[in-house]
Scaffold this motif. Sequence first.
Motif, PDB file in Angstrom:
ATOM      1  N   TRP A  71      -9.705 -27.223   3.841  1.00 52.25           N
ATOM      2  CA  TRP A  71      -9.650 -27.228   5.208  1.00 52.25           C
ATOM      3  C   TRP A  71     -11.032 -26.904   5.799  1.00 52.25           C
ATOM      4  CZ3 TRP A  71     -10.164 -22.978   8.080  1.00 52.25           C
ATOM      5  CH2 TRP A  71      -9.821 -21.484   7.451  1.00 52.25           C
ATOM      6  N   ARG A  72     -12.001 -26.726   4.846  1.00 50.22           N
ATOM      7  CA  ARG A  72     -13.445 -26.657   5.223  1.00 50.22           C
ATOM      8  C   ARG A  72     -13.786 -25.285   6.026  1.00 50.22           C
ATOM      9  NH1 ARG A  72     -12.938 -32.024   6.973  1.00 50.22           N
ATOM     10  NH2 ARG A  72     -13.692 -31.441   9.089  1.00 50.22           N
ATOM     11  N   ALA A  73     -13.099 -24.259   5.565  1.00 47.45           N
ATOM     12  CA  ALA A  73     -13.311 -22.955   6.186  1.00 47.45           C
ATOM     13  C   ALA A  73     -14.724 -22.666   6.219  1.00 47.45           C
ATOM     14  CB  ALA A  73     -12.303 -21.867   5.447  1.00 47.45           C
ATOM     15  N   ARG A  74     -15.229 -21.805   7.262  1.00 46.22           N
ATOM     16  CA  ARG A  74     -16.347 -21.195   7.364  1.00 46.22           C
ATOM     17  C   ARG A  74     -16.417 -19.832   6.493  1.00 46.22           C
ATOM     18  NH1 ARG A  74     -16.606 -20.191  13.792  1.00 46.22           N
ATOM     19  NH2 ARG A  74     -18.113 -18.822  13.211  1.00 46.22           N
ATOM     20  N   ILE A 115      -7.939 -21.811  14.495  1.00 41.82           N
ATOM     21  CA  ILE A 115      -7.563 -20.378  14.507  1.00 41.82           C
ATOM     22  C   ILE A 115      -8.753 -19.642  13.997  1.00 41.82           C
ATOM     23  CG2 ILE A 115      -6.186 -18.806  13.536  1.00 41.82           C
ATOM     24  CD1 ILE A 115      -3.815 -20.922  13.399  1.00 41.82           C
ATOM     25  N   GLN A 116      -9.175 -19.858  12.981  1.00 41.62           N
ATOM     26  CA  GLN A 116     -10.522 -19.184  12.511  1.00 41.62           C
ATOM     27  C   GLN A 116     -11.693 -19.279  13.459  1.00 41.62           C
ATOM     28  OE1 GLN A 116     -13.130 -20.991   9.461  1.00 41.62           O
ATOM     29  NE2 GLN A 116     -13.079 -19.060   8.234  1.00 41.62           N
ATOM     30  N   ASP A 121     -15.035 -16.087  16.634  1.00 40.27           N
ATOM     31  CA  ASP A 121     -15.829 -16.205  17.614  1.00 40.27           C
ATOM     32  C   ASP A 121     -15.505 -15.574  19.054  1.00 40.27           C
ATOM     33  OD1 ASP A 121     -17.477 -17.941  16.204  1.00 40.27           O
ATOM     34  OD2 ASP A 121     -16.460 -19.543  16.789  1.00 40.27           O
ATOM     35  N   ASN A 122     -14.084 -15.616  19.166  1.00 41.68           N
ATOM     36  CA  ASN A 122     -13.707 -14.933  20.354  1.00 41.68           C
ATOM     37  C   ASN A 122     -13.412 -13.418  20.204  1.00 41.68           C
ATOM     38  OD1 ASN A 122     -13.201 -17.923  20.811  1.00 41.68           O
ATOM     39  ND2 ASN A 122     -13.022 -17.223  22.943  1.00 41.68           N
ATOM     40  N   ASN A 123     -12.561 -13.053  19.003  1.00 40.52           N
ATOM     41  CA  ASN A 123     -12.111 -11.729  18.669  1.00 40.52           C
ATOM     42  C   ASN A 123     -13.241 -10.858  17.778  1.00 40.52           C
ATOM     43  OD1 ASN A 123      -9.858 -12.761  19.657  1.00 40.52           O
ATOM     44  ND2 ASN A 123      -8.482 -12.592  17.887  1.00 40.52           N
ATOM     45  N   ASP A 124     -14.234 -11.565  17.665  1.00 41.37           N
ATOM     46  CA  ASP A 124     -15.474 -10.879  16.577  1.00 41.37           C
ATOM     47  C   ASP A 124     -14.920 -10.382  15.368  1.00 41.37           C
ATOM     48  OD1 ASP A 124     -18.099 -10.384  16.481  1.00 41.37           O
ATOM     49  OD2 ASP A 124     -17.681  -8.185  17.281  1.00 41.37           O
ATOM     50  N   TRP A 125     -14.023 -11.032  14.700  1.00 41.26           N
ATOM     51  CA  TRP A 125     -13.352 -10.750  13.419  1.00 41.26           C
ATOM     52  C   TRP A 125     -14.470 -11.324  12.336  1.00 41.26           C
ATOM     53  CZ3 TRP A 125      -7.555 -11.661  14.060  1.00 41.26           C
ATOM     54  CH2 TRP A 125      -7.155 -11.112  15.085  1.00 41.26           C
ATOM     55  N   TRP A 126     -14.257 -10.786  11.108  1.00 41.30           N
ATOM     56  CA  TRP A 126     -15.039 -11.341   9.988  1.00 41.30           C
ATOM     57  C   TRP A 126     -14.451 -12.664   9.540  1.00 41.30           C
ATOM     58  CZ3 TRP A 126     -15.312  -6.332   6.749  1.00 41.30           C
ATOM     59  CH2 TRP A 126     -16.154  -5.470   7.397  1.00 41.30           C
ATOM     60  N   ASP A 127     -13.406 -13.028   9.612  1.00 42.60           N
ATOM     61  CA  ASP A 127     -12.548 -14.130   9.124  1.00 42.60           C
ATOM     62  C   ASP A 127     -11.427 -14.398   9.863  1.00 42.60           C
ATOM     63  OD1 ASP A 127     -12.389 -16.348   7.533  1.00 42.60           O
ATOM     64  OD2 ASP A 127     -12.069 -15.287   5.548  1.00 42.60           O
ATOM     65  N   ILE A 128     -10.771 -15.537   9.557  1.00 42.80           N
ATOM     66  CA  ILE A 128      -9.425 -15.766   9.992  1.00 42.80           C
ATOM     67  C   ILE A 128      -8.314 -14.488   9.813  1.00 42.80           C
ATOM     68  CG2 ILE A 128      -8.610 -16.668   7.993  1.00 42.80           C
ATOM     69  CD1 ILE A 128      -6.934 -18.761   9.787  1.00 42.80           C
ATOM     70  N   HIS A 156      -4.167  -7.397  -3.257  1.00 40.89           N
ATOM     71  CA  HIS A 156      -3.972  -7.721  -1.631  1.00 40.89           C
ATOM     72  C   HIS A 156      -5.030  -7.543  -0.891  1.00 40.89           C
ATOM     73  CE1 HIS A 156      -2.200  -7.152   2.486  1.00 40.89           C
ATOM     74  NE2 HIS A 156      -2.751  -6.080   2.472  1.00 40.89           N
ATOM     75  N   VAL A 157      -5.087  -8.474  -0.094  1.00 39.99           N
ATOM     76  CA  VAL A 157      -6.586  -9.065   0.692  1.00 39.99           C
ATOM     77  C   VAL A 157      -6.134  -8.344   1.951  1.00 39.99           C
ATOM     78  CG1 VAL A 157      -7.489 -10.664   2.024  1.00 39.99           C
ATOM     79  CG2 VAL A 157      -7.410 -10.973  -0.380  1.00 39.99           C
ATOM     80  N   VAL A 158      -6.894  -7.471   2.361  1.00 42.94           N
ATOM     81  CA  VAL A 158      -6.684  -6.996   3.831  1.00 42.94           C
ATOM     82  C   VAL A 158      -6.828  -7.666   5.171  1.00 42.94           C
ATOM     83  CG1 VAL A 158      -7.106  -4.882   5.462  1.00 42.94           C
ATOM     84  CG2 VAL A 158      -6.989  -4.687   3.014  1.00 42.94           C
ATOM     85  N   GLY A 159      -5.831  -8.302   5.726  1.00 41.53           N
ATOM     86  CA  GLY A 159      -6.073  -9.056   6.914  1.00 41.53           C
ATOM     87  C   GLY A 159      -6.150  -8.409   8.227  1.00 41.53           C
ATOM     88  N   ALA A 160      -5.910  -9.331   9.243  1.00 46.85           N
ATOM     89  CA  ALA A 160      -5.830  -8.717  10.671  1.00 46.85           C
ATOM     90  C   ALA A 160      -4.923  -9.489  11.393  1.00 46.85           C
ATOM     91  CB  ALA A 160      -7.359  -8.794  11.250  1.00 46.85           C
ATOM     92  N   HIS A 161      -3.600  -8.886  11.395  1.00 46.43           N
ATOM     93  CA  HIS A 161      -2.568  -9.501  11.792  1.00 46.43           C
ATOM     94  C   HIS A 161      -1.370  -8.638  12.513  1.00 46.43           C
ATOM     95  CE1 HIS A 161       0.227  -9.247   8.242  1.00 46.43           C
ATOM     96  NE2 HIS A 161      -1.028  -8.955   8.020  1.00 46.43           N
ATOM     97  N   VAL A 162      -1.438  -7.326  11.896  1.00 43.63           N
ATOM     98  CA  VAL A 162      -0.518  -6.296  12.337  1.00 43.63           C
ATOM     99  C   VAL A 162      -1.294  -5.126  12.873  1.00 43.63           C
ATOM    100  CG1 VAL A 162       1.678  -4.928  11.760  1.00 43.63           C
ATOM    101  CG2 VAL A 162       1.339  -7.310  11.005  1.00 43.63           C
ATOM    102  N   ALA A 163      -1.152  -4.679  13.762  1.00 43.34           N
ATOM    103  CA  ALA A 163      -1.936  -3.188  14.020  1.00 43.34           C
ATOM    104  C   ALA A 163      -1.424  -2.209  13.474  1.00 43.34           C
ATOM    105  CB  ALA A 163      -1.995  -3.005  15.681  1.00 43.34           C
ATOM    106  N   ASP A 164      -2.525  -1.340  13.001  1.00 51.64           N
ATOM    107  CA  ASP A 164      -2.215  -0.310  12.132  1.00 51.64           C
ATOM    108  C   ASP A 164      -1.262  -0.440  10.749  1.00 51.64           C
ATOM    109  OD1 ASP A 164      -3.415   1.433  14.012  1.00 51.64           O
ATOM    110  OD2 ASP A 164      -1.383   1.295  15.403  1.00 51.64           O
TER     111      ASP A 164
END
Length: 273
Positions: A71-74, A115-116, A121-128, A156-164
Amino acid sequence: MTRLPRNGACCPDRQPAPPPDDADQLLSRRRLLGGAAALGGALVTGAAGLALPGAAAAAVQQPRLHDRAAWRARRPTHAIDVLDRAPDRIVVHHTATANAKDLSVAHAYDLSRTIQGWHMDNNDWWDIGQQLTISRGGHVMEGRSRTLSAIRTGRHVVGAHVADENSHTIGIENEGLYTKRTPTDELLASLVETMAWLCDTYLLDPYQAIVGHRDYNATECPGEVLYDMLPELRDRVAAAMGQRPDPKRTVRRPHRDGPFPPSRGRFDHGPAV
């Protein structure tokens, strides 16, 4: 528990959960099948649409996966954290976007790129943020960088989808808004296949591992309809793993009925970091 910064990195503060009671049975079954199933090999589609080499076949039928190149991810802006242990929960989300009628793989790729872009760009996260994404057409896509390689090696890859809770949870974003509508059959079938694969690979009990975003944070996600389907989905995952469905094994969690905080914008389905 330590709060993750906005970029999704973390310092793990939680020990992995012990294997479920039937872990020995799963291990025995894998040994009978050749022993390599613990790596969770999958059929992965690359940018050219070819099957990429993976680990040996696992005990559970695995979903067709589209990797980031497809899907040609950044590239992520920083190195992604990979923990040397398995997650203990699979968190079901909805994207809180329109229930698209386009079920094509081209649309699925565009969804992942959109989504990525929003997350970076809007959330200033490192990745999706999420590890996996499933479109309404049932196409399963790798999300955050290094997710597939981590799953294959039991990490386990640490994501950003559930706070704490990102240090021990793997997130699956399901395209659509499921406050009143039901997901497509294609999406549900792929969700069951994907969760069965993850439970088998990580030696998780589906009745303990599969939860909704609202089980952790004050959010409507994954929508009332999809959330109410989780008991049925746990049964279907257990059956796909060759287990006898047993809802009594479900871990009871507080059911949040609302009112829920209003969405702050596009792709906002509640606290994520």
